[in-house]
Motif scaffolding. Sequence first.
Motif, short mmCIF file in Angstrom:
data_model
loop_
_atom_site.label_atom_id
_atom_site.label_comp_id
_atom_site.label_asym_id
_atom_site.label_seq_id
_atom_site.Cartn_x
_atom_site.Cartn_y
_atom_site.Cartn_z
N ILE A 92 7.64 0.14 -28.13
CA ILE A 92 7.53 0.37 -29.58
C ILE A 92 8.89 0.74 -30.15
CG2 ILE A 92 6.52 1.87 -31.34
CD1 ILE A 92 3.99 2.00 -29.69
N GLU A 93 9.63 1.60 -29.46
CA GLU A 93 10.96 1.99 -29.93
C GLU A 93 11.90 0.79 -29.94
OE1 GLU A 93 14.61 5.11 -28.86
OE2 GLU A 93 12.78 5.06 -27.62
N CYS A 94 11.83 -0.03 -28.89
CA CYS A 94 12.67 -1.22 -28.82
C CYS A 94 12.31 -2.20 -29.94
CB CYS A 94 12.52 -1.89 -27.46
SG CYS A 94 13.65 -3.27 -27.18
N PHE A 95 11.02 -2.35 -30.19
CA PHE A 95 10.55 -3.21 -31.28
C PHE A 95 11.16 -2.77 -32.62
CE2 PHE A 95 7.62 -3.50 -34.86
CZ PHE A 95 7.35 -4.85 -34.92
N ILE A 139 -4.07 0.14 -29.65
CA ILE A 139 -4.12 -0.99 -30.57
C ILE A 139 -3.74 -0.54 -31.97
CG2 ILE A 139 -5.58 -2.77 -31.59
CD1 ILE A 139 -4.90 -3.00 -28.54
N GLU A 140 -4.19 0.63 -32.37
CA GLU A 140 -3.83 1.16 -33.69
C GLU A 140 -2.32 1.39 -33.77
OE1 GLU A 140 -5.01 4.84 -36.73
OE2 GLU A 140 -5.92 4.69 -34.74
N ALA A 141 -1.74 1.91 -32.68
CA ALA A 141 -0.29 2.14 -32.65
C ALA A 141 0.47 0.82 -32.76
CB ALA A 141 0.10 2.87 -31.37
N TYR A 142 -0.02 -0.24 -32.08
CA TYR A 142 0.64 -1.54 -32.15
C TYR A 142 0.54 -2.12 -33.56
CZ TYR A 142 0.06 -1.13 -27.07
OH TYR A 142 0.08 -0.69 -25.76
N ASN A 143 -0.63 -1.98 -34.17
CA ASN A 143 -0.81 -2.47 -35.52
C ASN A 143 0.10 -1.74 -36.50
OD1 ASN A 143 -2.78 -4.28 -34.70
ND2 ASN A 143 -4.48 -2.92 -35.17
N ASN A 144 0.16 -0.42 -36.37
CA ASN A 144 0.99 0.38 -37.26
C ASN A 144 2.47 0.06 -37.08
OD1 ASN A 144 -1.28 1.66 -38.28
ND2 ASN A 144 -1.13 3.42 -36.90
N ALA A 145 2.87 -0.21 -35.84
CA ALA A 145 4.27 -0.53 -35.58
C ALA A 145 4.64 -1.88 -36.19
CB ALA A 145 4.54 -0.54 -34.07
N PHE A 160 3.60 -5.03 -34.60
CA PHE A 160 3.64 -6.11 -33.61
C PHE A 160 2.83 -7.31 -34.11
CE2 PHE A 160 4.85 -2.70 -30.66
CZ PHE A 160 5.82 -3.34 -29.90
N ASP A 161 3.23 -8.50 -33.67
CA ASP A 161 2.56 -9.73 -34.10
C ASP A 161 1.36 -10.08 -33.23
OD1 ASP A 161 4.49 -11.01 -36.27
OD2 ASP A 161 5.73 -10.13 -34.69
N GLY A 162 1.07 -9.27 -32.23
CA GLY A 162 -0.06 -9.50 -31.35
C GLY A 162 0.12 -8.71 -30.07
N TYR A 163 -0.88 -8.75 -29.20
CA TYR A 163 -0.77 -8.08 -27.92
C TYR A 163 -1.52 -8.86 -26.85
CZ TYR A 163 -5.57 -6.25 -28.18
OH TYR A 163 -6.94 -6.12 -28.23
#
Length: 214
Positions: A93-96, A124-130, A132-135
């Motif tokens: 997430i930090e790298c993103f 998943i919520e953390a990825y969405n908030n960050a 990301f275009d998918g997982y």
Amino acid sequence: DVSSDESIGNIDITNASTSSDFEKFEHSFRAPGARILIVDDNEMNLEVEKKLILGTEIKVELSLSGADALKKTLRHNYDVIFMDHLMPEMDGIECFEKIRRQDGGLNRNTPIIVLTANAGSENIEAYNNAGFDGYLVKPVSGMQLEKMLLSHLPDDKIISSDNNEMTGAHISTAGLYARKKSVAIGTSSMTDMPEDVIEDLDIKISPFRVITDE
């Protein structure tokens, strides 16, 4: 101890299941003009993921850390980046976030897919908030990687297996959509679920009309 000296015969584990998962996977496209980056602190994971898409002829670059990935994103523009979540020193997430804000970076708008071993709701919520275009959930399969690549690679870089160019019009969006996100659906009718169920499961309800072209 050896329980018997008798031969057990030939063993073929592919006959142990009728699942199509055991069938040899063949890629449906090639993309020799595409370049992707895979970031993972586990070298074996990198090699496996690289081999899974070897048949697509995509140029694959590997990074064992977020710091190395940031160096590469300054030098090259990638069509897709796959980013492991849990890495030491700098997580995915930090790298993103650093790629998205990178001064002089060539990948501020590149689709970035997070690779995760835990697809829990909080993650998943953390990825969405960050953003990301998918997982994709590890261990990933060749088919999962292909679907994600088809969803994000530029149409003009995709060549179907029969050597015809594959454009967005030829791709079944429903069949290839691999990103999994929370979705809220509003309709003109009210739900009749019990109030306690709605509260316990934290179901969001907002009735309104859904307008489509059809």
